[in-house]
Design a protein around this motif. Structure first.
Motif, short mmCIF file in Angstrom:
data_model
loop_
_atom_site.label_atom_id
_atom_site.label_comp_id
_atom_site.label_asym_id
_atom_site.label_seq_id
_atom_site.Cartn_x
_atom_site.Cartn_y
_atom_site.Cartn_z
N TYR A 111 -10.74 0.18 -2.08
CA TYR A 111 -9.70 1.16 -1.72
C TYR A 111 -8.57 1.00 -2.73
N THR A 157 -2.47 1.05 -4.07
CA THR A 157 -1.27 0.40 -4.59
C THR A 157 -1.20 0.57 -6.11
N SER A 200 4.56 -0.56 -1.21
CA SER A 200 4.93 -0.09 0.13
C SER A 200 5.72 1.22 0.11
C1 LIG Z 1 -4.92 -9.96 -0.66
C2 LIG Z 1 -4.42 -8.57 -0.91
C3 LIG Z 1 -5.34 -7.53 -0.99
C4 LIG Z 1 -4.91 -6.23 -1.26
N1 LIG Z 1 -5.83 -5.25 -1.37
C5 LIG Z 1 -5.46 -4.00 -1.69
C6 LIG Z 1 -6.45 -2.99 -1.88
O1 LIG Z 1 -7.65 -3.22 -1.74
N2 LIG Z 1 -6.03 -1.76 -2.27
C7 LIG Z 1 -4.72 -1.46 -2.43
O2 LIG Z 1 -4.42 -0.31 -2.75
N3 LIG Z 1 -3.75 -2.41 -2.26
C8 LIG Z 1 -4.09 -3.67 -1.90
N4 LIG Z 1 -3.15 -4.66 -1.74
C9 LIG Z 1 -1.76 -4.35 -2.03
C10 LIG Z 1 -0.90 -4.22 -0.77
O3 LIG Z 1 -1.23 -3.06 -0.06
C11 LIG Z 1 0.56 -4.22 -1.25
O4 LIG Z 1 0.80 -5.51 -1.78
C12 LIG Z 1 1.55 -3.89 -0.18
O5 LIG Z 1 1.47 -2.54 0.21
C13 LIG Z 1 2.99 -4.19 -0.65
O6 LIG Z 1 3.23 -3.58 -1.87
P1 LIG Z 1 3.83 -4.43 -3.10
O7 LIG Z 1 2.99 -5.63 -3.32
O8 LIG Z 1 4.02 -3.50 -4.24
O9 LIG Z 1 5.24 -4.94 -2.58
P2 LIG Z 1 6.59 -4.10 -2.57
O10 LIG Z 1 6.36 -2.74 -2.03
O11 LIG Z 1 7.23 -4.23 -3.89
O12 LIG Z 1 7.41 -4.94 -1.51
C14 LIG Z 1 7.83 -6.26 -1.84
C15 LIG Z 1 8.68 -6.78 -0.70
O13 LIG Z 1 9.82 -5.97 -0.51
C16 LIG Z 1 10.21 -5.97 0.85
N5 LIG Z 1 10.22 -4.60 1.36
C17 LIG Z 1 9.37 -3.59 1.03
N6 LIG Z 1 9.70 -2.48 1.71
C18 LIG Z 1 10.79 -2.77 2.46
C19 LIG Z 1 11.61 -2.05 3.37
N7 LIG Z 1 11.37 -0.77 3.64
N8 LIG Z 1 12.64 -2.69 3.96
C20 LIG Z 1 12.89 -4.00 3.71
N9 LIG Z 1 12.15 -4.74 2.85
C21 LIG Z 1 11.13 -4.14 2.24
C22 LIG Z 1 9.16 -6.82 1.59
O14 LIG Z 1 9.66 -8.14 1.73
C23 LIG Z 1 7.98 -6.79 0.66
O15 LIG Z 1 7.10 -7.88 0.84
C24 LIG Z 1 -3.53 -5.96 -1.43
C25 LIG Z 1 -2.61 -7.01 -1.34
C26 LIG Z 1 -3.04 -8.29 -1.07
C27 LIG Z 1 -2.03 -9.40 -1.00
#
Ligand SMILES: Cc1cc2nc3c(=O)[nH]c(=O)nc-3n(C[C@H](O)[C@H](O)[C@H](O)COP(=O)(O)OP(=O)(O)OC[C@H]3O[C@@H](n4cnc5c(N)ncnc54)[C@H](O)[C@@H]3O)c2cc1C
Length: 433
Positions: A135, A138, A144
């Motif tokens: 999938y 990201t 997020s």
């Molecule tokens: C083991 C693993 C497997 C994964 N597998 C997949 C996959 O198969 N496919 C895929 O598409 N993605 C995958 N992901 C990615 C995952 O969906 C994202 O890591 C997640 O959505 C968060 O996005 P980011 O890492 O860019 O963090 P960011 O969006 O940059 O967020 C970083 C931090 O900011 C803070 N934050 C974010 N939003 C807010 C808010 N609204 N208010 C306050 N604080 C906030 C939180 O502390 C958050 O942890 C995977 C991640 C992991 C760890």
């Protein structure tokens, strides 16, 4: 009386079988082939793995994440939760039972939104356990916050051309196909202008730049790809669920995925408690076994109570999903569980690890690896903060602002109201005497 916390005797027999089967037959794979579960079977593993999968099929427990209405053997989310409490303790078990993430969620969205042709080509081999899927949503600059997604898909005749970057696309390196979210209409909100595409992994232009690993994995063991989609062409028939429908589809996928993680996390917490209890009964220090120290008793009580709270909440939500048959209606509870999960896992594993002293943090116990699942679970499928925001938004839907300056529970006003009510009563009594 509708409340009932018992398990149907027939299904309990299946659960008992699964527990024994995982312990005796699957755990050896965890110990001897760690990290191999998402790789295609080679000549060494196929003769071991295929018969195990067949035993699971014969036991009626294969791929139970999809209900019969979606073409699976499933018994519903509540029974899946009870099964996942067993499978969650073993990395190989979900594969042997055909219900591993992210393939469960991917199969589910194809079952819900796919055409007959898509089900035949992509879902069927997935349900047969012959291929893996990925999938890909990201992006490197945004996880997020989908409003920052930039990967585009543009129509060209009866084809789509996909361009952009995706990050942490789990299992891409061993997947047969990728489900890619891309913006198809940049002039509207991403929530209406994004679509999903089924992209065979060997399509020209799918460039896996590197495979990131988790903290404890070696440099070559990573399974989470950084992918450059470079003029990737797919036919119109690879559009999943219609143009602009990506977020509706994502809710189905992630709703299921999140609660399945929670079900498996119950296993992590239970295992931590089991190891903690065994250790405190076995280890002696300062004149008594650890079990007689009040600090340890406090830890055991906390782990037990938190596990029971979490488990009942997971089971309740699974039951609710079975009633509604629509993840969106259970969004509040799914997000609440998702937000709760990392802390419950963290605390349960930490207490157990700590009680084992040096051994607990060593690579001779499974605890340190289990502990890492807490930070992973706080990010995967959306960070805790985002889920708490969802919970708060959903909870607030049942409330409205106080009608005036003071809260409705303001005691002076309530007393006055009570006086009026009693005055009416006394007038009535006096009037009748
Ligand atoms: C083991 C693993 C497997 C994964 N597998 C997949 C996959 O198969 N496919 C895929 O598409 N993605 C995958 N992901 C990615 C995952 O969906 C994202 O890591 C997640 O959505 C968060 O996005 P980011 O890492 O860019 O963090 P960011 O969006 O940059 O967020 C970083 C931090 O900011 C803070 N934050 C974010 N939003 C807010 C808010 N609204 N208010 C306050 N604080 C906030 C939180 O502390 C958050 O942890 C995977 C991640 C992991 C760890």
């Amino acid at each position: 009386m509708a409340w009932d916390f018992s398990t149907e005797p027939d299904f309990q027999v299946k659960l008992d079988w699964a527990r024994e089967f995982v312990r005796e037959r699957v755990e050896p794979l965890d110990l001897l082939y760690p990290g191999r579960q998402f790789h295609p079977l080679d000549d060494e593993l196929r003769p071991i793995v295929d018969p195990l999968k067949q035993e699971v099929r014969d036991a009626g427990l294969w791929a139970t994440h999809l209900g019969p209405e979606l073409g699976g053997l499933g018994h519903g989310q509540l029974k899946l939760a009870l099964l996942n409490e067993i499978l969650g303790g073993s990395p190989w078990a979900p594969i042997i039972f055909g219900c591993q993430a992210p393939d469960t969620g991917n199969a589910e969205i194809i079952a819900h939104y796919g055409t007959d042709g898509q089900k035949e080509r992509y879902m069927k081999p997935l349900l047969e356990g012959e291929v893996f899927s990925c999938y890909s949503m990201t992006e490197p600059q945004a996880g997020s916050d989908p409003k920052q997604f930039t990967t585009r898909a543009e129509r060209d005749g009866d084809e789509w051309i996909i361009n952009g970057w995706k990050y942490f696309s789990s299992n891409a390196r061993t997947s047969a196909f990728l489900i890619v979210m891309a913006i198809t209409n940049p002039d509207v909100s991403v929530y209406e202008g994004a679509s999903m595409f089924l992209v065979p992994t060997d399509t020209p232009g799918v460039d896996m730049v590197r495979h990131s690993g988790l903290a404890w994995e070696g440099p070559d063991e990573g399974m989470h790809a950084l992918i450059h989609y470079d003029n990737v062409r797919v036919p119109d028939e690879n559009l999943l669920g219609g143009e602009g429908k990506a977020f509706g589809i994502a809710q189905t996928r992630l709703g299921g995925g999140r609660i399945h993680h929670a079900m498996r996390s119950v296993a992590t917490c239970q295992r931590s408690l089991d190891l903690l209890c065994e250790r405190v009964l076995s280890r002696e220090t300062q004149g008594s076994v650890l079990a007689q120290k009040q600090f340890m008793q406090g830890d055991i009580a906390d782990s037990y109570a938190e596990l029971q709270q979490f488990r009942l909440f997971v089971l309740y939500t699974a039951w609710e999903i079975d009633q509604f048959k629509d993840y969106r209606r259970s969004r509040k509870n799914i997000s609440a569980i998702k937000a709760l999960m990392p802390k419950v896992v963290h605390d349960a594993v930490w207490r157990s690890m700590h009680a084992h002293g040096a051994l607990g943090v060593s690579n001779e116990m499974p605890l340190a690896a289990m502990w890492m699942s807490a930070p992973v679970m706080s990010v995967v499928d959306g960070p805790t903060e985002v889920h708490k925001i969802t919970v708060a938004r959903e909870v607030l839907k049942d409330y409205k602002p106080a009608p005036g300056l003071w809260p409705t529970a303001h005691l002076p006003a309530k007393r006055e109201e009570a006086r009026h009510k009693l005055a009416e009563h006394f007038e009535h009594v006096v009037g009748n005497s």
